[in-house]
Design an enzyme around this catalytic site. Structure first.
Site, PDB file in Angstrom:
ATOM      1  N   ALA A  21       0.762  -1.271   0.023  1.00  0.00           N
ATOM      2  CA  ALA A  21       0.047   0.044  -0.001  1.00  0.00           C
ATOM      3  C   ALA A  21       1.015   1.317  -0.171  1.00  0.00           C
ATOM      4  CB  ALA A  21      -0.966   0.036   1.140  1.00  0.00           C
ATOM      5  N   GLN A  73      -3.980  -7.448  -7.312  1.00  0.00           N
ATOM      6  CA  GLN A  73      -4.270  -8.202  -6.287  1.00  0.00           C
ATOM      7  C   GLN A  73      -5.618  -7.477  -5.642  1.00  0.00           C
ATOM      8  OE1 GLN A  73      -2.557  -8.075  -2.104  1.00  0.00           O
ATOM      9  NE2 GLN A  73      -1.697 -10.005  -2.672  1.00  0.00           N
ATOM     10  N   CYS A 104      -3.209 -10.762   4.476  1.00  0.00           N
ATOM     11  CA  CYS A 104      -3.393  -9.479   5.239  1.00  0.00           C
ATOM     12  C   CYS A 104      -3.439  -9.669   6.621  1.00  0.00           C
ATOM     13  CB  CYS A 104      -4.180  -8.622   4.543  1.00  0.00           C
ATOM     14  SG  CYS A 104      -4.007  -6.834   5.254  1.00  0.00           S
ATOM     15  N   ASP A 209      11.365 -12.656   4.643  1.00  0.00           N
ATOM     16  CA  ASP A 209      12.782 -12.518   4.865  1.00  0.00           C
ATOM     17  C   ASP A 209      13.690 -12.856   3.616  1.00  0.00           C
ATOM     18  OD1 ASP A 209      12.022 -12.099   7.309  1.00  0.00           O
ATOM     19  OD2 ASP A 209      12.656 -14.328   8.311  1.00  0.00           O
ATOM     20  N   GLY A 231       8.793  -8.590  -0.925  1.00  0.00           N
ATOM     21  CA  GLY A 231       8.246  -7.145  -0.420  1.00  0.00           C
ATOM     22  C   GLY A 231       9.058  -6.152  -0.020  1.00  0.00           C
TER      23      GLY A 231
END
Length: 374
Positions: A21, A73, A104, A209, A231
């Site tokens: 986001a 997504q 989430c 990770d 990410g």
């Protein structure tokens, strides 16, 4: 490492940029693509907002002409709304690939039964995935699913959910190897990725990770995963995708960028944001959040850092970047360190009685969110 096949799309190297986001907008995706190939997912959008054609949501679904495959997504809890949203994506030719978010851990999402909480209600989960697959099938748009291990260690769902998703027609499953209760704390459990890979026949992607290209190669080697989802590791480091491409090709890693190259990348990022938002001040304001990530570990004075984090124009940005010493080497001591949000584990917010009726497929009342990007 071979390419990743998602329906009709071939992703080579097998690297996916996770939607984040306020981060993975059209400008950041372009910047990352300039460094290396992969699948770059736009910010998560909610199915309710998409069906209602919320202006903010529709703007988030912007792609560049050469951006292929276009990946979105979606987040939703009501199978009917999810199906309608995917039909809109297909009918309006908004994207080439749909990923469904069941990972989430944010309280405003899990409190309504969504995100990482939803796979616990396995029949509702199955209905949502099947509704999306059925809506996407006529256009040949592949549907994938993003999961976490479960709600907490006492309520793991990923193996069951992975099989349900595969049986419902999902072409791949990605696993963030933490529970919702872990949020972004602790270490990702890569053994769960390996277990899911053994459990399914569709491709499995590992997430969690991956801070350096070596981490991605090590995850694939240890787990047998078909690809990785990146990410927080690319925050302030879009060149990570060049490292990943080189690593998966079996070549030597690229030289870490000195501060001069980092400054040039910062300028490019701000320029792309200004062009996307069509307003210099707004674009520079949007860029501010990235400054600390780019400069992490570099010996830059606090005054200059603060000034860069308050920049309002490209001219001002150029002046400030010019004060950096371009010869300063990349701070190798920060390699492998977490980036972005980290937080403590905690109790997962859930609807009342959520854990008591696992086979209840009723849509929770008031569950659908009408805003996107969360």
């Amino acid at each position: 490492m071979g390419a990743l096949t998602l329906g009709r799309h071939v992703v080579d190297p097998p690297v996916v940029l996770a939607p984040m986001a306020g981060i993975t907008n059209i400008a950041f995706r372009r910047l990352c693509r300039e460094y290396g190939a992969g699948l770059y997912v736009c910010e998560m959008v909610t199915t309710r907002a998409l069906v209602e054609r919320n202006p903010k949501t529709m703007r988030m679904l912007a792609f560049e002409p050469g951006e292929r495959p276009r990946s979105v997504q979606l987040y939703g809890i009501d199978p009917a709304v999810v199906g309608a949203a995917v039909r809109l994506v297909v009918d309006a030719d908004l994207a080439d690939h749909v990923d469904l978010n069941f990972g989430c851990p944010v309280p405003k999402v899990t409190r309504k039964g969504g995100g990482a909480a939803l796979p616990w209600r396995r029949r509702l989960f199955e209905r949502i995935v099947r509704a999306a697959v059925d809506a996407a099938a006529p256009a040949g748009v592949p549907v994938t699913v993003k999961l976490r291990k479960g709600i907490d260690d006492g309520h793991l769902t990923y193996l069951d959910a992975g099989r349900i998703a595969e049986d419902a027609g999902a072409v791949a499953v990605a696993l963030h190897a933490r529970t919702a209760a872990q949020r972004y704390s602790g270490r990702a459990d890569w053994t769960a990725v390996a277990a899911l890979k053994r459990h399914l026949t569709v491709p499995v992607l590992g997430n969690g990770d991956i801070w350096e290209a070596d981490d991605a190669v090590r995850m694939v080697r240890q787990t047998g995963a078909d690809g990785v989802v990146v990410g927080r590791g690319c925050l302030g480091r879009p060149w990570l995708f060049a490292d990943l491409a080189a690593a998966f090709a079996g070549g030597p890693g690229r030289v870490l960028p000195a501060l001069g190259e980092v400054a040039a990348t910062m300028r490019r990022h701000a320029e792309l944001l200004v062009a996307w938002l069509d307003d210099e001040r707004t674009g520079c304001t949007e860029f501010r959040k990235h400054v600390a990530w780019y400069l992490k570990g570099f010996p830059v004075g606090s005054g200059l850092r603060r000034a860069l984090a308050m920049v309002s124009s490209l001219v001002e940005l150029d002046d400030l970047l010019g004060k950096l010493d371009p010869a300063v080497p990349f701070p190798a001591e920060i390699l492998g360190q977490p980036r972005g949000r980290t937080n403590a584990p905690g109790r997962v917010a859930l609807p009342e009685g959520w854990l008591d009726r696992r086979d209840d497929d009723t849509v929770p009342e008031g569950a659908e969110l009408d805003d996107s990007g969360g």
